[in-house]
Design a protein around this motif. Sequence first.
Motif, mmCIF file in Angstrom:
data_model
loop_
_atom_site.group_PDB
_atom_site.id
_atom_site.type_symbol
_atom_site.label_atom_id
_atom_site.label_comp_id
_atom_site.label_asym_id
_atom_site.label_seq_id
_atom_site.Cartn_x
_atom_site.Cartn_y
_atom_site.Cartn_z
ATOM 1 N N ASN A 1 -24.319 -45.799 55.957
ATOM 2 C CA ASN A 1 -23.288 -45.895 54.976
ATOM 3 C C ASN A 1 -23.824 -45.997 53.453
ATOM 4 O O ASN A 1 -25.193 -46.235 53.449
ATOM 5 C CB ASN A 1 -22.621 -47.276 55.034
ATOM 6 N N VAL A 2 -23.091 -45.494 52.531
ATOM 7 C CA VAL A 2 -23.561 -45.496 51.289
ATOM 8 C C VAL A 2 -23.417 -46.897 50.497
ATOM 9 O O VAL A 2 -22.444 -47.613 50.831
ATOM 10 C CB VAL A 2 -22.406 -44.686 50.393
ATOM 11 N N GLN A 3 -24.481 -47.349 50.082
ATOM 12 C CA GLN A 3 -24.355 -48.581 49.415
ATOM 13 C C GLN A 3 -23.429 -48.547 48.136
ATOM 14 O O GLN A 3 -23.636 -47.885 47.082
ATOM 15 C CB GLN A 3 -25.743 -48.992 48.743
ATOM 16 N N LYS A 4 -22.348 -49.153 48.275
ATOM 17 C CA LYS A 4 -21.166 -49.098 47.016
ATOM 18 C C LYS A 4 -21.288 -50.023 46.095
ATOM 19 O O LYS A 4 -20.690 -49.636 45.048
ATOM 20 C CB LYS A 4 -19.754 -49.163 47.899
ATOM 21 N N ALA A 5 -22.073 -51.222 46.298
ATOM 22 C CA ALA A 5 -22.224 -52.128 45.288
ATOM 23 C C ALA A 5 -23.456 -52.621 45.205
ATOM 24 O O ALA A 5 -24.268 -52.874 46.303
ATOM 25 C CB ALA A 5 -21.140 -53.010 45.246
ATOM 26 N N ILE A 6 -24.065 -53.017 44.059
ATOM 27 C CA ILE A 6 -25.311 -53.776 44.049
ATOM 28 C C ILE A 6 -24.807 -55.272 44.381
ATOM 29 O O ILE A 6 -23.905 -55.681 43.687
ATOM 30 C CB ILE A 6 -25.877 -53.890 42.733
ATOM 31 N N GLY A 7 -25.544 -55.988 45.033
ATOM 32 C CA GLY A 7 -25.463 -57.397 45.524
ATOM 33 C C GLY A 7 -26.567 -58.212 44.932
ATOM 34 O O GLY A 7 -27.780 -58.237 45.186
ATOM 35 N N PHE A 8 -25.982 -59.089 44.048
ATOM 36 C CA PHE A 8 -26.910 -60.214 43.236
ATOM 37 C C PHE A 8 -26.755 -61.434 44.485
ATOM 38 O O PHE A 8 -25.578 -62.013 44.270
ATOM 39 C CB PHE A 8 -26.415 -60.637 41.842
ATOM 40 N N ILE A 9 -27.669 -62.155 44.809
ATOM 41 C CA ILE A 9 -27.756 -63.164 45.760
ATOM 42 C C ILE A 9 -27.634 -64.387 45.061
ATOM 43 O O ILE A 9 -28.441 -64.962 44.166
ATOM 44 C CB ILE A 9 -28.757 -63.227 46.650
ATOM 45 N N ALA A 10 -26.356 -65.156 44.951
ATOM 46 C CA ALA A 10 -26.107 -66.310 44.427
ATOM 47 C C ALA A 10 -26.616 -67.615 45.158
ATOM 48 O O ALA A 10 -26.726 -68.741 44.914
ATOM 49 C CB ALA A 10 -24.865 -66.407 44.020
#
Length: 196
Positions: A47-56
């Motif tokens: 799958n294409v990574q659609k969003a950067i994820g910042f781990i909170a």
Amino acid sequence: MESAKQQYLASLKHFCPALTDHELALFVSKLSFQMLQKKEFFIEAGNVQKAIGFIAEGLVRSYYVDPAGDETTVGFYQVGDYATHYHSFLTRNPSNYTIQCLEPTVMACLSYENLQWVYGQSTGFERYGRLVAEEILKRQQARIESFIFQTAEARYLTFIEKHPGLFNRVSLSHLCSYLGIERQTLTRIRQKLAHQ
């Protein structure tokens, strides 16, 4: 989600202290948030990574599956880290990696389209994007060089030094995979170090 938003803002300010409150508010207006359970996927290979994820909150691992069906862990990411296959995110091509939660995880997410939008609003945001990309590149380079220049024992010691709180949060099989060693080798290394 307020806690996740504040953590993301703290990260933004760390990278770019000159951002104004107005600029920060613009950025936050484009965030979305995901709550993922243990074993859930943030992204799956293919799958294409659609969003950067910042781990909170939480902990994830990134891995790939080889043609024989074996998993190789390439990274662990915890609070304050960005969970991303940056190449897939930038090129809009399918990722070769899967990012899976090892614990319940909260992510602050910014889509590719929204990131491009915020870049257009302020040069401060472009600086932020560059600094995050540099951080991801440094981490990848350090991992590659660890396999070129370090022994298995040195890789283990570096992992313990850089991630002291992770050892008891990841499985030994994932850790061995990440270090590129067999479980028996890790046991020998730990026994040797215990007797020094």
